[in-house]
Design an enzyme around this catalytic site. Structure first.
Site, PDB file in Angstrom:
ATOM      1  NE  ARG A 109      -3.737  -2.508   1.912  1.00 48.09           N
ATOM      2  CZ  ARG A 109      -3.765  -3.489   2.798  1.00 48.09           C
ATOM      3  NH1 ARG A 109      -3.145  -3.355   3.955  1.00 48.09           N
ATOM      4  NH2 ARG A 109      -4.399  -4.612   2.540  1.00 48.09           N
ATOM      5  NE  ARG A 110       1.216   3.332   4.360  1.00 50.40           N
ATOM      6  CZ  ARG A 110       0.488   2.351   4.933  1.00 50.40           C
ATOM      7  NH1 ARG A 110       1.093   1.287   5.459  1.00 50.40           N
ATOM      8  NH2 ARG A 110      -0.818   2.412   4.987  1.00 50.40           N
TER       9      ARG A 110
ATOM     10  CE  LYS B  66       4.599 -13.424  15.549  1.00 50.11           C
ATOM     11  NZ  LYS B  66       5.822 -12.949  14.977  1.00 50.11           N
TER      12      LYS B  66
ATOM     13  CB  ILE C  48      16.083 -19.969  15.782  1.00 48.69           C
ATOM     14  CG1 ILE C  48      16.595 -18.851  16.692  1.00 48.69           C
ATOM     15  CG2 ILE C  48      16.591 -21.328  16.231  1.00 48.69           C
ATOM     16  CD1 ILE C  48      16.092 -18.959  18.132  1.00 48.69           C
TER      17      ILE C  48
ATOM     18  CE  LYS D  29       6.815 -15.616  17.896  1.00 52.94           C
ATOM     19  NZ  LYS D  29       7.561 -14.665  18.758  1.00 52.94           N
TER      20      LYS D  29
END
Lengths: 428, 428
Positions: free
Chosen positions: B42-43, B100, B131, B202
């Site tokens: 959008r920008r 997530k 990681i 997570k």
């Protein structure tokens, strides 16, 4: 997929039993089953009940067996093992191995044979046991330019150094080595482990997959831990450091550093927390920054974990195009490995001197002459009229340290040998 | 391979710049080049010079663009993002995401759509930033049965807890939160981070790939860190522990534990060494034993590292048969998630009491009545005539602790609220 197992020692028995024990879990993960089609071993193993799995005493039967898709080379050594792997490849079979020496010394040749035949040679278990470090570097960090890595990749020497750390006991290297031998953590001839040769094999491979360079074991600088004393460990502690036997490889302006030696690491570093037979590798990379991988570096279970992971990878992606060293062969760069004399790092220096006026002044002026500045210094009473002067220098070229050490050594007041231990400065 | 980027915030700008900066290194590793075919945003982003890469303001252009093979969903949130990903899949495109919440809440649906279309949905960047933990569990440890995992998977709450640890400063949660907000480590509304919702997203995913169960965010037990005081941290320290905001998932006889809460960990645990905004996950598995993965949990570079690793994986293995959750969909097991009342662990209890005779006897007899034994206990003078009684119990069922806490709370001598912090006992 059907695997053939060459060898039936500790690792192979672990692999056989793991495939059996977790057969259900593995088929949940792969949608298929992994069958051991044949075991080739000169003798049976007390922990293995091979059931109706065919067993041959001739290991070469396995590599030519048409019922075998993946050969597991788990005999170790570089003679028969190498011949087995070459024949397996020539028969169009994938290979999974835990053999660090073979990969470090003959990997380039094996990988090119495998590429011709379109088969995979996988070696996760060759480095740091159960830690999936090859996968982390070749795949997990593949988007990064890797700048350096430093690892505790030999459990025996880490066990010895961390046992020597135990407060108040003042244990000598020799005493702890004996203990390690009793516990089965060290071989009767401990040279491979305590002199850093085993770590050098592993670091050779890590360096190649980190930087995309051919395997160059011969260019490695290796120094063992047998000269480290309980006193060094105590002094290092007072100065804020612990001593670990590190494998370090790093891109510098001179080329690639490739070195295994005892190393001081600041106590607050994750690597300094690794004790006993555990392993850990820290990787410094441009996007992910520092990442660390920690686990058991040896043993039947951890090593089998990595062997089976490699098998599962092949089952899931039999036509994988992950290059053996993580870089396509045409792209391997022939970067120079720096001679140790060209590196630069802070060092720990311990000088035993007769405690008489002017000694400290002579010492520090020699360092000054070589443009070596002192970061911290302690003076300790030693036996009788002697004193131990212990310093951490700032970053200094190895050759300057060498020259200064020679001059210091030649002073009349200096007793015994000047001790130098390099200090690791792990960049962000 | 050609990628289309949806979104151009911090993560997306990091990905664009990483692909650009390391184009040479990436092509050494893949034998091909990865081209950004289109950016939908959008920008613009001040750090991105998109050059001649086509940019559209309509994100949905990207998912239908025939020049795009892999769609990177990097806008976050669960509304537009979900719709974008669904459309991308329906157009037969692979998807890489850092989202997530979307995976934890809608992953099952997305994975089944992707399986129908034969495309991959990858989400390494959704958990623990740089990681490669998804890879480690789904692939590196694939030969293992995983027993438990425990992770510091939210950098904000870890920063707060470890800042509060700084000796002598006695910093309150509120004071450190303000500092974290000033440094950009915490949002203006910190709820998602400090109440454990982000970590719960997570952990939902980690639990599924560890045990092969459907994603079950709603079954998670979540407790935040806002009630932890500098005093708790000091007392824990005296007792040999540090406090971390852990996500823990574990197979028990009651099913799968799935919980995020402040936790005491013994000081010598690797997880206790993790400070500041760093993340780490320790995995307990049957063959490899304990392995740990450590690194930066957020930020443009680390997150981009994982996004690009996923892209490279797809480039290397476009027909990979690694199941989205690491287990083939038919094998996902509908194991029950235990209610928190059914778990069992040691706890830290802090009770503020009027310092008068008999209080300690009442306290300990209540615990005894509930079969809770005390592992260690300290009594501290608090303000005025009050004393703080701080205990670590042995392993005890949560419901017994709850009942004992109610009874203790009702004692006339007890001031304020009884504080309970669970203790992690990480098995070998």
């Amino acid at each position: 997929m059907r695997v053939g197992i060459c060898g039936l020692g500790t690792v192979a028995s672990g692999v056989f039993n793991l495939l059996e024990r977790n057969a259900g879990e593995i088929s949940r993960k792969t949608g298929t089953s992994i069958k051991v089609a044949q075991i080739g071993a000169r003798r049976d193993h007390p922990d293995v009940n091979s059931g109706d799995t065919p067993v041959t005493r001739n290991l070469f039967d396995v590599v030519s067996n048409p019922d075998v898709d993946i050969v597991l080379e788990l005999i170790g050594g570089t003679d028969t093992a190498l011949e087995l792997v070459k024949q397996a490849i020539s028969h169009g079979k994938h290979v999974v191995t835990a053999n660090k020496a073979m990969i470090a010394l003959h990997g380039d040749e094996l990988f090119s044979l495998a590429a011709e035949k379109g088969v995979q040679v996988r070696y996760e278990a060759a480095i740091a046991g159960g830690i999936p470090i090859v996968k982390a570097i070749r795949e997990g960090l593949a988007g990064n330019e890797i700048n350096w890595l430093a690892g505790i990749i030999n459990g025996t020497s880490n066990f010895i150094l961390t046992e020597m750390e135990r407060p108040g006991l003042n244990l000598s290297f020799a005493a702890v080595l004996e203990e390690a031998q009793r516990l089965g953590y060290a071989e009767a001839d401990p040279t491979f482990d305590v002199e850093g040769i085993d770590a050098a094999h592993k670091l050779t491979i890590l360096s190649s997959i980190a930087f995309g360079i051919p395997l160059q074991f011969d260019a490695m600088f290796t120094e063992g831990i047998s000269r480290i004393t309980a006193e060094d460990i105590r002094y290092a502690d007072e100065l804020g450091y612990r001593i670990r036997h590190l494998g370090i490889t790093r891109k510098s302006s001179h080329g690639i550093e490739l070195r295994v030696h005892p190393t001081l690491i600041r106590k607050d570093e994750m690597l300094a927390q690794v004790s006993g037979v555990m392993n850990a590798v820290m990787v410094g990379s441009d996007a992910a920054g520092r990442t660390l991988y920690y686990g058991a570096g040896a043993g039947a279970g951890p090593t089998a974990s990595s062997v089976v992971a490699d098998i599962i990878d092949i089952v899931r992606n039999p036509t994988s195009s992950i290059p053996n060293l993580g870089f396509v062969p045409e792209s391997l760069a022939d970067l120079a490995i720096c001679p140790i004399a060209s590196i630069s790092c802070p060092v720990y220096l311990k000088v035993l001197v007769q405690d008489r006026p002017g000694v400290m002044a002579r010492l520090t002026s020699i360092l000054g002459d070589h443009d070596i500045s002192i970061e911290s210094l302690i003076q300790k009473d030693a036996h009788g009229a002697d004193a131990a002067i212990v310093m951490i220098t700032d970053d200094a070229p190895e050759h300057a340290i060498n020259e200064a050490m020679l001059e210091i050594q030649s002073l009349a007041a200096v007793r015994g040998e000047v001790m130098r231990i390099r200090v690791a400065e792990l960049a962000e």
